[in-house]
Design a protein around this motif. Structure first.
Motif, PDB file in Angstrom:
ATOM      1  N   ILE B  24     -18.481 -12.154  12.434  1.00 52.46           N
ATOM      2  CA  ILE B  24     -19.736 -12.585  13.066  1.00 52.46           C
ATOM      3  C   ILE B  24     -19.483 -12.869  14.540  1.00 52.46           C
ATOM      4  O   ILE B  24     -18.347 -13.068  14.973  1.00 52.46           O
ATOM      5  N   ASP B  25     -20.563 -12.846  15.303  1.00 51.80           N
ATOM      6  CA  ASP B  25     -20.475 -13.221  16.714  1.00 51.80           C
ATOM      7  C   ASP B  25     -20.910 -14.668  16.839  1.00 51.80           C
ATOM      8  O   ASP B  25     -21.988 -15.039  16.370  1.00 51.80           O
ATOM      9  N   GLU B  26     -20.049 -15.458  17.444  1.00 52.48           N
ATOM     10  CA  GLU B  26     -20.381 -16.877  17.558  1.00 52.48           C
ATOM     11  C   GLU B  26     -20.460 -17.250  19.027  1.00 52.48           C
ATOM     12  O   GLU B  26     -19.665 -16.763  19.837  1.00 52.48           O
ATOM     13  N   GLU B  27     -21.399 -18.107  19.341  1.00 54.67           N
ATOM     14  CA  GLU B  27     -21.563 -18.561  20.722  1.00 54.67           C
ATOM     15  C   GLU B  27     -20.426 -19.523  21.050  1.00 54.67           C
ATOM     16  O   GLU B  27     -20.095 -20.397  20.267  1.00 54.67           O
ATOM     17  N   LEU B  28     -19.821 -19.346  22.204  1.00 56.26           N
ATOM     18  CA  LEU B  28     -18.751 -20.237  22.645  1.00 56.26           C
ATOM     19  C   LEU B  28     -19.372 -21.308  23.541  1.00 56.26           C
ATOM     20  O   LEU B  28     -20.006 -20.994  24.552  1.00 56.26           O
ATOM     21  N   ALA B  29     -19.206 -22.569  23.172  1.00 58.29           N
ATOM     22  CA  ALA B  29     -19.795 -23.668  23.965  1.00 58.29           C
ATOM     23  C   ALA B  29     -19.113 -23.767  25.330  1.00 58.29           C
ATOM     24  O   ALA B  29     -18.041 -23.213  25.540  1.00 58.29           O
ATOM     25  N   ASP B  30     -19.754 -24.482  26.250  1.00 57.67           N
ATOM     26  CA  ASP B  30     -19.130 -24.696  27.568  1.00 57.67           C
ATOM     27  C   ASP B  30     -17.965 -25.654  27.438  1.00 57.67           C
ATOM     28  O   ASP B  30     -17.969 -26.563  26.603  1.00 57.67           O
ATOM     29  N   LEU B  31     -16.994 -25.446  28.277  1.00 59.15           N
ATOM     30  CA  LEU B  31     -15.781 -26.261  28.245  1.00 59.15           C
ATOM     31  C   LEU B  31     -16.077 -27.661  28.771  1.00 59.15           C
ATOM     32  O   LEU B  31     -16.583 -27.827  29.884  1.00 59.15           O
ATOM     33  N   LYS B  32     -15.759 -28.675  27.965  1.00 64.88           N
ATOM     34  CA  LYS B  32     -15.974 -30.064  28.380  1.00 64.88           C
ATOM     35  C   LYS B  32     -14.654 -30.674  28.842  1.00 64.88           C
ATOM     36  O   LYS B  32     -13.572 -30.123  28.569  1.00 64.88           O
ATOM     37  N   SER B  33     -14.747 -31.810  29.448  1.00 63.23           N
ATOM     38  CA  SER B  33     -13.558 -32.500  29.932  1.00 63.23           C
ATOM     39  C   SER B  33     -12.598 -32.775  28.765  1.00 63.23           C
ATOM     40  O   SER B  33     -13.029 -33.219  27.691  1.00 63.23           O
ATOM     41  N   GLY B  34     -11.330 -32.514  28.972  1.00 63.78           N
ATOM     42  CA  GLY B  34     -10.332 -32.734  27.924  1.00 63.78           C
ATOM     43  C   GLY B  34     -10.118 -31.519  27.042  1.00 63.78           C
ATOM     44  O   GLY B  34      -9.219 -31.509  26.200  1.00 63.78           O
ATOM     45  N   GLU B  35     -10.906 -30.488  27.243  1.00 64.44           N
ATOM     46  CA  GLU B  35     -10.797 -29.307  26.376  1.00 64.44           C
ATOM     47  C   GLU B  35     -10.084 -28.134  27.068  1.00 64.44           C
ATOM     48  O   GLU B  35      -9.971 -28.092  28.292  1.00 64.44           O
ATOM     49  N   ILE B  36      -9.625 -27.210  26.248  1.00 69.02           N
ATOM     50  CA  ILE B  36      -9.056 -25.970  26.767  1.00 69.02           C
ATOM     51  C   ILE B  36      -9.721 -24.785  26.071  1.00 69.02           C
ATOM     52  O   ILE B  36     -10.238 -24.918  24.956  1.00 69.02           O
ATOM     53  N   GLN B  37      -9.721 -23.657  26.765  1.00 69.38           N
ATOM     54  CA  GLN B  37     -10.222 -22.442  26.119  1.00 69.38           C
ATOM     55  C   GLN B  37      -9.016 -21.556  25.808  1.00 69.38           C
ATOM     56  O   GLN B  37      -8.150 -21.331  26.660  1.00 69.38           O
ATOM     57  N   LEU B  38      -8.980 -21.085  24.565  1.00 69.35           N
ATOM     58  CA  LEU B  38      -7.822 -20.314  24.094  1.00 69.35           C
ATOM     59  C   LEU B  38      -8.216 -18.890  23.723  1.00 69.35           C
ATOM     60  O   LEU B  38      -9.332 -18.648  23.237  1.00 69.35           O
ATOM     61  N   LYS B  39      -7.287 -17.981  23.920  1.00 71.80           N
ATOM     62  CA  LYS B  39      -7.463 -16.607  23.456  1.00 71.80           C
ATOM     63  C   LYS B  39      -6.309 -16.311  22.490  1.00 71.80           C
ATOM     64  O   LYS B  39      -5.140 -16.523  22.845  1.00 71.80           O
ATOM     65  N   LEU B  40      -6.624 -15.858  21.294  1.00 69.25           N
ATOM     66  CA  LEU B  40      -5.556 -15.575  20.315  1.00 69.25           C
ATOM     67  C   LEU B  40      -4.651 -14.459  20.809  1.00 69.25           C
ATOM     68  O   LEU B  40      -5.129 -13.450  21.344  1.00 69.25           O
ATOM     69  N   LYS B  41      -3.348 -14.650  20.594  1.00 63.40           N
ATOM     70  CA  LYS B  41      -2.380 -13.584  20.897  1.00 63.40           C
ATOM     71  C   LYS B  41      -1.786 -12.996  19.603  1.00 63.40           C
ATOM     72  O   LYS B  41      -1.656 -11.797  19.459  1.00 63.40           O
TER      73      LYS B  41
END
Lengths: 332, 332
Positions: B24-41
């Protein structure tokens, strides 16, 4: 002089039958220096003897065909040429089923009936009690508040295990094969609950109902379907003491059942085969503890006593018909 | 921004099928303080995930329907609002099968590829290596000169266990499902002997022949009939590490087989379910030891790497067809 001896005539196929045993008259040799002559007083018959009647490698060597069967007995010294024994001494040890016999006195322990009846040495203070105590404590490692299930609970070992469970603060459920036995588990041995597996349709459910918090320790004397039903009710880190599998001892093909492995994996559970002879270093300590419980009245033991040397095979066969409550002993 | 996610659409009946999974396609929320955005390797696919697809109590909670599946992964930080992480950092941890995702950084470990390739953190230095090392040492308690049998020997865990067995002085026999795997056990992983269970008619005999002194330790990844055959060859005080039962994971009814209880009793043998998460206190020590063996060249690890996020379900399903040698990993 001749003496009656019981030999293994045929290796039983399935349930043992009278014709698997034979009574023969054996000549008794003359007493030599260092020897004693013994007369059997009590003979212990035990489920594990069925295993020794098979011709296969196990923890004890198999009985030989046409040779006497042996088990734990109580015997009286009736003649002696050994300074360690006097006439009238009573001893216990592993001896052949011979009404009278010559012994060098090795591996025999002198006992008396001052504090407990002689038969207690074949039961609660003998291998039976040691099996119950050491299996339960060494593999079961009971903690207060845990739930213990015992199969063959009205048997010699099972009835002691359940009482030890109560002494150590466990919730204890026992499984047995008649309503009278189940009643006795509760009224005489202090179990919290009992299940008659012969009249219970859904054992899995019955165990769940008597063990609301799941099963932490299972002292297994029977194996087979009853033990399969226990699997569905086990807790994380559950321990099974595999002490006996009487339900399958008489099967002629390799017994099959529910695969235990997925249950063990899911619950990080343990199963371990228990043979009391591996724990000889702890016998003294265990006997002392059992004697203490006995003196304090915390431990009740029960015996089923048959009479007559000629009835030893029948008493042994009766074990597989559930004829005993507690320890089965033959009085000679 | 949208990201691809793999959810559990149906709980598999028997072997998992493509239709049990849905992209499925899921919406990615905006990055908040304390968070990181990851890309699977890299994504690890493991047999134990099959268990979590069932709706039943086990050592890990079941996956929910219509929610993402999760496993151990390696991922790269591509955006950060968390001071502990900078862009380009590489981390490992248990994360959902989402191509890109937001995380608070908790339970993630930073790793690099200076000494070992990144995929080693999903294998020999990850849960796989820890499972092999801690299962074998904590339950197996190997002694020099003992005989070890490993099932699923060419798999991720099995191939490490066998090598540890050799390092610790055991005679090691491995069971696998193709001649090529069996050959590799010996030539690459240093096993003393290998058995192809698919072409061997009498497994019981084959095990006896490759283990002349009997079996002291059995590291069991497969369960089922293969493990039943091992039972006939066990020594006194034998230990089984029940690590997996992949042979029965896809069965729709309760698996049955030879009753293990008489074998345990006869041999005072032990079987214990092993879950690596129970041994967290020993992870550091174990990782250090594995890293040392790796650096010394004593430990070879092998990977089967499939490519593409869209092939994760297929790679997982391949585990049950024996498509992997060593650790199965998907490169995103």
């Amino acid at each position: 002089m001749k003496t009656k001896t019981i030999i293994l005539k045929h290796r039983p196929e399935g349930k043992p039958k009278s014709s698997d045993f034979e009574f023969i008259d054996e000549e008794l040799a003359d007493l030599k220096s260092g020897e004693i002559q013994l007369k059997l007083k009590y003979v212990s018959v035990d489920p594990y003897l069925r295993g020794r009647m098979r011709d296969e490698k196990s923890y004890m060597p198999p009985f030989e065909l046409d040779a006497p069967i042996a088990s734990m007995v109580v015997a009286e010294v009736i003649e002696t040429k050994n300074d360690d024994f006097k006439k009238g001494d009573v001893v216990t040890g592993m001896l052949p089923w011979k009404k009278e016999q010559i012994s060098d006195g090795k591996n025999l322990t002198k006992i008396d009936d001052k504090n407990v009846p002689l038969t207690a040495y074949l039961g609660v203070l003998g291998l039976t009690g040691l099996t119950a105590y050491l299996g339960f404590t060494e593999i079961g490692k009971p903690k207060k508040g845990e739930t213990l299930v015992v199969s063959g609970a009205a048997g010699a070992v099972g009835s002691i295990v359940g009482q030890l469970g109560k002494i150590m603060g466990c919730h204890v459920a026992g499984i047995a094969g008649t309503d009278a036995k189940v009643e006795k588990l509760k009224s005489k041995f202090g179990f919290d609950a009992g299940i008659n597996y012969k009249t219970t349709e859904n054992m899995r459910k019955a165990i769940a109902e008597t063990c609301k918090d799941g099963v932490d320790i299972y002292f297994d004397n029977v194996g087979g379907e009853i033990s399969d039903a226990v699997l569905y009710n086990i807790n994380k880190f559950m321990r099974t003491i595999n002490c006996g599998a009487i339900a399958t001892y008489n099967e002629t093909s390799v017994p099959r059942g529910v695969s235990v492995r997925p249950f063990l994996i899911k619950n990080s559970a343990l199963m371990q085969g228990f043979i009391v002879s591996n724990y000889e270093a702890k016998f003294d300590e265990a006997r002392k503890q059992l004697g203490k419980y006995l003196k304090e009245g915390k431990l009740t033991h029960e015996e089923t006593i048959k009479e007559g040397f000629e009835n030893i095979p029948e008493a042994f066969m009766g074990l597989f018909e559930g004829e005993n409550t507690g320890k089965m002993v033959v009085k000679i």
